[in-house]
Design an enzyme around this catalytic site. Structure first.
Site, PDB file in Angstrom:
ATOM      1  N   ASP A 107      44.918  36.956  50.971  1.00 17.32           N
ATOM      2  CA  ASP A 107      44.387  36.347  52.199  1.00 17.32           C
ATOM      3  C   ASP A 107      43.456  35.186  51.860  1.00 17.32           C
ATOM      4  O   ASP A 107      43.622  34.077  52.350  1.00 17.32           O
ATOM      5  CB  ASP A 107      43.607  37.389  53.014  1.00 17.32           C
ATOM      6  N   GLU A 117      51.890  37.281  48.082  1.00 19.79           N
ATOM      7  CA  GLU A 117      52.389  36.117  48.816  1.00 19.79           C
ATOM      8  C   GLU A 117      52.139  34.829  48.051  1.00 19.79           C
ATOM      9  O   GLU A 117      53.060  34.077  47.729  1.00 19.79           O
ATOM     10  CB  GLU A 117      51.679  36.064  50.183  1.00 19.79           C
TER      11      GLU A 117
HETATM   12  O1  TRH Z   1      46.413  39.533  45.513  1.00 25.72           O
HETATM   13  P1  TRH Z   1      47.695  39.755  46.202  1.00 25.72           P
HETATM   14  O2  TRH Z   1      48.326  41.038  45.976  1.00 25.72           O
HETATM   15  O3  TRH Z   1      47.469  39.562  47.755  1.00 25.72           O
HETATM   16  C1  TRH Z   1      48.102  40.336  48.760  1.00 25.72           C
HETATM   17  C2  TRH Z   1      49.301  39.604  49.316  1.00 25.72           C
HETATM   18  O4  TRH Z   1      49.059  38.260  49.634  1.00 25.72           O
HETATM   19  C3  TRH Z   1      49.820  40.307  50.527  1.00 25.72           C
HETATM   20  O5  TRH Z   1      50.876  39.563  51.103  1.00 25.72           O
HETATM   21  C4  TRH Z   1      48.700  40.478  51.517  1.00 25.72           C
HETATM   22  O6  TRH Z   1      49.151  41.102  52.631  1.00 25.72           O
HETATM   23  C5  TRH Z   1      47.626  41.300  50.849  1.00 25.72           C
HETATM   24  O7  TRH Z   1      47.129  40.583  49.729  1.00 25.72           O
HETATM   25  C6  TRH Z   1      46.481  41.628  51.776  1.00 25.72           C
HETATM   26  O8  TRH Z   1      48.754  38.628  45.771  1.00 25.72           O
HETATM   27  P2  TRH Z   1      48.791  37.064  45.978  1.00 25.72           P
HETATM   28  O9  TRH Z   1      49.095  36.745  47.403  1.00 25.72           O
HETATM   29  O10 TRH Z   1      49.705  36.539  44.994  1.00 25.72           O
HETATM   30  O11 TRH Z   1      47.330  36.532  45.669  1.00 25.72           O
HETATM   31  C7  TRH Z   1      46.812  36.443  44.384  1.00 25.72           C
HETATM   32  C8  TRH Z   1      45.927  35.214  44.281  1.00 25.72           C
HETATM   33  O12 TRH Z   1      45.201  35.253  43.072  1.00 25.72           O
HETATM   34  C9  TRH Z   1      46.716  33.912  44.268  1.00 25.72           C
HETATM   35  O13 TRH Z   1      46.054  32.945  45.054  1.00 25.72           O
HETATM   36  C10 TRH Z   1      46.699  33.502  42.808  1.00 25.72           C
HETATM   37  C11 TRH Z   1      45.358  34.012  42.390  1.00 25.72           C
HETATM   38  N1  TRH Z   1      45.132  34.243  40.962  1.00 25.72           N
HETATM   39  C12 TRH Z   1      44.087  33.584  40.332  1.00 25.72           C
HETATM   40  O14 TRH Z   1      43.381  32.800  40.983  1.00 25.72           O
HETATM   41  N2  TRH Z   1      43.846  33.809  39.008  1.00 25.72           N
HETATM   42  C13 TRH Z   1      44.604  34.649  38.260  1.00 25.72           C
HETATM   43  O15 TRH Z   1      44.328  34.838  37.060  1.00 25.72           O
HETATM   44  C14 TRH Z   1      45.693  35.307  38.913  1.00 25.72           C
HETATM   45  C15 TRH Z   1      46.566  36.246  38.142  1.00 25.72           C
HETATM   46  C16 TRH Z   1      45.921  35.095  40.252  1.00 25.72           C
END
Ligand code: TRH
Length: 400
Positions: A18, A287
């Protein structure tokens, strides 16, 4: 002339998706389109993982061109005027409630009191399902206040709002992938020498998953050396368990057979792209990381965010149907098989050989897929739509 203003409201449910999407959108609207953006977030600790220079003790702070405001229960009570952030500029021209979080009542009333009503958008979750195109941009009048909210759906087709894509992302990706020095610097920052071309580099960002050990077996027993980079997070205990380590953490390294595993620290959001660009295959989740893996134009495997009512399976299949459509049947089956096994937490190791044997075709497809999606830019579409609605509001006032 006063620049357009935008308030984005983000209620962190869990994980980083989010706030990840909101932070990305906020920076794009501010830095690429010149809007004065405030991002209201209720959980500054989650935000600080993506943007480590954030001070979690501050009510508001300016970071990367965006005003970050701590959205607390008290912040908007009894009326918004007392809050320093709001006093400066009042209600914004464009108000985005992310993922149907509820706007504070005081703020809603302030919106309703404006002569020029702000444009009110509910930014929805990403889905490839067919119904999304029919619901994109639909209005929803407020039951008692003179306000209308509009649904805005990200998506993969022209009937949707498209995807978040920074103006220079693909150019930066190409520079990185053609510049050995940048790559070397990346591997150094991960505490590693740059791996040779014979090594398959895999990033693994995932939720808990019982299929992991079978996959590790396939990699450790395979003919090609595999270097797997695991960012700190929910899959880490299972990764450590495979090597008999009950306390895995960033910096640790393990090996078995042809498999080497390295645990990476969770890095700030911009740097995560480099990890995807540096690897040959990426495991993404949720996402935002799934979209970033697509922009990286490499073969990828998506672990969708699991929902209690199991509706995520329909969402996964809807995306697979779109993504696999142009693929040769056997390759499409390998993608379908591995993705289903990974999400079903069983049998991923069995599907791996077929998937990786199709690597060449999957790479070509990933590049073609990016070209197909890149013209449908969410921030641009959102601004076009919001200006259209803004003009409609202005027209109504003139006509009164
Ligand atoms: O963290 P998530 O599992 O978020 C989830 C999903 O978005 C889901 O659809 C939603 O309903 C739920 O939250 C509440 O996965 P997502 O969306 O990939 O977000 C991870 C974020 O972290 C993304 O912006 C990339 C970031 N990230 C970093 O900034 N540094 C890192 O080292 C890594 C591995 C990721």
């Amino acid at each position: 002339m006063r620049s357009e203003s935008c308030d984005i409201f983000c209620n962190v449910i869990d994980n980083f998706g989010d706030i990840g999407v909101c932070w990305r959108l906020a920076r794009q609207l501010a830095n690429e389109h010149g809007l004065a953006v405030r991002l209201w977030v209720d959980d500054l600790n989650s935000f600080a993982k993506l943007c480590p220079e954030a001070d979690v003790g501050l009510e508001s702070q300016q970071l990367r061109g965006v005003k970050i405001c701590h959205w607390t229960a008290e912040a908007f009570h009894p009326l918004p005027q007392h809050l320093s952030c709001l006093r400066e500029r009042g209600v914004a021209d464009l108000v985005i409630e992310a993922f149907a979080c509820r706007l504070p009542q005081g703020y809603l009333e302030a919106m309703a009191a404006q002569e020029h009503k702000p444009v009110w958008i509910n930014l929805e979750y990403l889905s490839a399902e067919n119904w999304v195109g029919g619901c994109h941009k639909l209005p929803s009048p407020h039951p008692s206040l003179p306000l209308t909210k509009y649904f805005f759906f990200p998506g993969f087709t022209r009937q949707t709002g498209g995807l978040l894509l920074e103006r220079d992302l693909l150019a930066r990706r190409d520079v990185f992938q053609n510049d050995v020095e940048q790559q070397r610097a990346f591997w150094r920052s991960a505490g590693l020498e740059m791996p040779g071309a014979e090594t398959l580099k895999i990033s693994l960002f995932a939720y808990e998953n019982s299929a992991l050990h079978g996959l590790f077996d396939a990699w450790s027993g395979g003919t090609q050396p595999v270097l797997c980079l695991v960012p700190e997070g929910r899959i880490l205990p299972q990764a450590g368990q495979y090597f008999g380590d009950a306390a895995p953490c960033a910096g640790k390294a393990y090996s078995r057979g042809n498999l080497q595993v390295r645990v990476l620290p969770f890095v700030e959001q911009e740097r995560y792209d480099e990890l995807l660009w540096a690897c040959d295959v990426n495991f993404a989740r949720g996402e935002d990381s799934c979209v970033r893996a697509q922009w990286a134009a490499k073969p990828f495997i998506w672990q969708i965010y699991p929902q209690h009512d199991a509706v995520h399976w329909d969402k996964l299949q809807a995306f697979l149907n779109l993504y696999n459509a142009p693929l040769d049947a056997a390759v499409g089956q390998a993608v379908q098989g591995l993705w289903q096994a990974w999400n079903g937490e069983s049998g991923a190791g069995q599907w791996w050989p077929a998937f990786i044997a199709a690597r060449g075709e999957l790479e070509r497809h990933a590049q073609h897929w990016v070209r197909q999606l890149a013209g449908n830019n969410l921030a641009l579409n959102l601004l076009d739509f919001s200006r259209e609605i803004g003009r409609m509001h202005a027209f109504k006032i003139e006509g009164q």
